[in-house]
Design a protein around this motif. Sequence first.
Motif, mmCIF file in Angstrom:
data_model
loop_
_atom_site.group_PDB
_atom_site.id
_atom_site.type_symbol
_atom_site.label_atom_id
_atom_site.label_comp_id
_atom_site.label_asym_id
_atom_site.label_seq_id
_atom_site.Cartn_x
_atom_site.Cartn_y
_atom_site.Cartn_z
ATOM 1 N N GLY A 1 0.810 -1.212 0.000
ATOM 2 C CA GLY A 1 0.000 0.000 0.000
ATOM 3 C C GLY A 1 0.845 1.264 0.000
ATOM 4 O O GLY A 1 0.517 2.252 -0.673
ATOM 5 N N ILE A 2 1.935 1.233 0.757
ATOM 6 C CA ILE A 2 2.848 2.386 0.777
ATOM 7 C C ILE A 2 3.476 2.586 -0.598
ATOM 8 O O ILE A 2 3.555 3.716 -1.111
ATOM 9 N N ILE A 3 3.911 1.479 -1.208
ATOM 10 C CA ILE A 3 4.517 1.565 -2.535
ATOM 11 C C ILE A 3 3.505 2.072 -3.557
ATOM 12 O O ILE A 3 3.801 2.939 -4.381
ATOM 13 N N GLU A 4 2.272 1.538 -3.498
ATOM 14 C CA GLU A 4 1.250 1.928 -4.465
ATOM 15 C C GLU A 4 0.828 3.382 -4.302
ATOM 16 O O GLU A 4 0.434 4.045 -5.264
ATOM 17 N N GLY A 5 0.898 3.890 -3.072
ATOM 18 C CA GLY A 5 0.492 5.266 -2.840
ATOM 19 C C GLY A 5 1.573 6.282 -3.166
ATOM 20 O O GLY A 5 1.272 7.381 -3.653
ATOM 21 N N PHE A 6 2.834 5.928 -2.897
ATOM 22 C CA PHE A 6 3.914 6.910 -3.012
ATOM 23 C C PHE A 6 4.881 6.660 -4.170
ATOM 24 O O PHE A 6 5.429 7.610 -4.721
ATOM 25 N N PHE A 7 5.107 5.395 -4.520
ATOM 26 C CA PHE A 7 6.139 5.073 -5.505
ATOM 27 C C PHE A 7 5.563 4.784 -6.890
ATOM 28 O O PHE A 7 5.968 5.396 -7.876
ATOM 29 N N SER A 8 4.608 3.871 -6.954
ATOM 30 C CA SER A 8 4.101 3.412 -8.257
ATOM 31 C C SER A 8 3.554 4.532 -9.146
ATOM 32 O O SER A 8 3.825 4.546 -10.352
ATOM 33 N N PRO A 9 2.753 5.486 -8.602
ATOM 34 C CA PRO A 9 2.184 6.515 -9.483
ATOM 35 C C PRO A 9 3.084 7.737 -9.680
ATOM 36 O O PRO A 9 2.696 8.664 -10.396
ATOM 37 N N ASN A 10 4.258 7.741 -9.050
ATOM 38 C CA ASN A 10 5.134 8.917 -9.084
ATOM 39 C C ASN A 10 5.662 9.138 -10.502
ATOM 40 O O ASN A 10 6.427 8.324 -11.018
ATOM 41 N N PRO A 11 5.283 10.237 -11.166
ATOM 42 C CA PRO A 11 5.699 10.453 -12.556
ATOM 43 C C PRO A 11 7.181 10.770 -12.704
ATOM 44 O O PRO A 11 7.720 10.688 -13.812
ATOM 45 N N SER A 12 7.845 11.138 -11.602
ATOM 46 C CA SER A 12 9.265 11.480 -11.690
ATOM 47 C C SER A 12 10.169 10.252 -11.674
ATOM 48 O O SER A 12 11.365 10.363 -11.926
ATOM 49 N N ILE A 13 9.599 9.091 -11.382
ATOM 50 C CA ILE A 13 10.381 7.852 -11.372
ATOM 51 C C ILE A 13 10.234 7.181 -12.735
ATOM 52 O O ILE A 13 9.116 6.878 -13.151
ATOM 53 N N PRO A 14 11.332 6.929 -13.438
ATOM 54 C CA PRO A 14 11.238 6.313 -14.779
ATOM 55 C C PRO A 14 10.593 4.928 -14.720
ATOM 56 O O PRO A 14 10.779 4.180 -13.758
ATOM 57 N N ASP A 15 9.866 4.603 -15.758
ATOM 58 C CA ASP A 15 9.198 3.298 -15.808
ATOM 59 C C ASP A 15 10.161 2.122 -15.687
ATOM 60 O O ASP A 15 9.838 1.133 -15.000
ATOM 61 N N PRO A 16 11.339 2.153 -16.330
ATOM 62 C CA PRO A 16 12.255 1.020 -16.164
ATOM 63 C C PRO A 16 12.648 0.780 -14.702
ATOM 64 O O PRO A 16 12.817 -0.376 -14.288
ATOM 65 N N ILE A 17 12.770 1.850 -13.918
ATOM 66 C CA ILE A 17 13.096 1.705 -12.493
ATOM 67 C C ILE A 17 11.948 1.014 -11.760
ATOM 68 O O ILE A 17 12.171 0.181 -10.877
ATOM 69 N N LYS A 18 10.733 1.333 -12.152
ATOM 70 C CA LYS A 18 9.566 0.703 -11.526
ATOM 71 C C LYS A 18 9.524 -0.787 -11.845
ATOM 72 O O LYS A 18 9.240 -1.613 -10.972
ATOM 73 N N TYR A 19 9.825 -1.120 -13.099
ATOM 74 C CA TYR A 19 9.867 -2.548 -13.468
ATOM 75 C C TYR A 19 10.938 -3.279 -12.679
ATOM 76 O O TYR A 19 10.703 -4.384 -12.152
ATOM 77 N N LEU A 20 12.116 -2.678 -12.585
ATOM 78 C CA LEU A 20 13.220 -3.317 -11.863
ATOM 79 C C LEU A 20 12.910 -3.453 -10.380
ATOM 80 O O LEU A 20 13.254 -4.460 -9.748
ATOM 81 N N THR A 21 12.237 -2.445 -9.819
ATOM 82 C CA THR A 21 11.859 -2.500 -8.410
ATOM 83 C C THR A 21 10.883 -3.646 -8.153
ATOM 84 O O THR A 21 11.046 -4.408 -7.193
ATOM 85 N N GLY A 22 9.877 -3.755 -9.006
ATOM 86 C CA GLY A 22 8.915 -4.846 -8.854
ATOM 87 C C GLY A 22 9.575 -6.199 -8.987
ATOM 88 O O GLY A 22 9.297 -7.115 -8.196
ATOM 89 N N LEU A 23 10.457 -6.339 -9.966
ATOM 90 C CA LEU A 23 11.157 -7.609 -10.164
ATOM 91 C C LEU A 23 12.034 -7.926 -8.958
ATOM 92 O O LEU A 23 12.066 -9.070 -8.483
ATOM 93 N N GLY A 24 12.739 -6.909 -8.450
ATOM 94 C CA GLY A 24 13.608 -7.119 -7.289
ATOM 95 C C GLY A 24 12.833 -7.545 -6.054
ATOM 96 O O GLY A 24 13.251 -8.458 -5.328
#
Length: 207
Positions: free
Chosen positions: A166-189
């Motif tokens: 929930g914390i990730i979905e609220g603060f990290f996942s929708p954050n437009p300043s974080i590049p999409d590849p970083i989001k993919y790598l974070t989820g995979l990690g």
Amino acid sequence: MFLLGALVAWWYAWQDPTFMSLIVPPEMISKVRDDGELWMGSIVGVEPLASSGIMINNLRVSFGAVAGGITAGLFTIYLMVFNGLLIGAVATLVGQNNLAYPFWAFVFPHGSLELPAIFLAGGAGLLIGKAILFPGKYCRLDAIKFHASQAVQLVFGIVPMLIIAGIIEGFFSPNPSIPDPIKYLTGLGLFVLLIMYFGQKSMDNYQ
């Protein structure tokens, strides 16, 4: 069951556009088809409120899946299949409108914990359903007590996973300043770490 629901929705949504409207909220369809945008932007600016709301909703779904075991697992099965239908239909919607890449970039970081937690909740509910339908060598009441204790242990693991998700979905996942590849790598990690943790716990229990 979740994957089956997702595949069924994906297939029928591609074959029949009206099928999607039976599952996906109309405002979400309109946002994607008419505006060419995803709906996650509404979270930006209200992150604390959105995060807490997401946690409450995910906990409600998970506890519902666990408690659904008292219906001999029928309600648990319904929740698993329905959530699969929903994600399958949404995946088709974003795929048809060339928004699949940013959509899955949003889903991956928190989904790597959220979806396994919901699956574990479904497993807990089905343990209780199994005790009701197939008590085995135990009397039914003893079987329910035994499997309910196992289900409770799963719930103890589910709650922190959903809070973190929930914390990730609220603060990290929708954050437009974080590049999409970083989001993919974070989820995979996060998913790899979760699998490693499960593997280590299994080894500890085996020993």
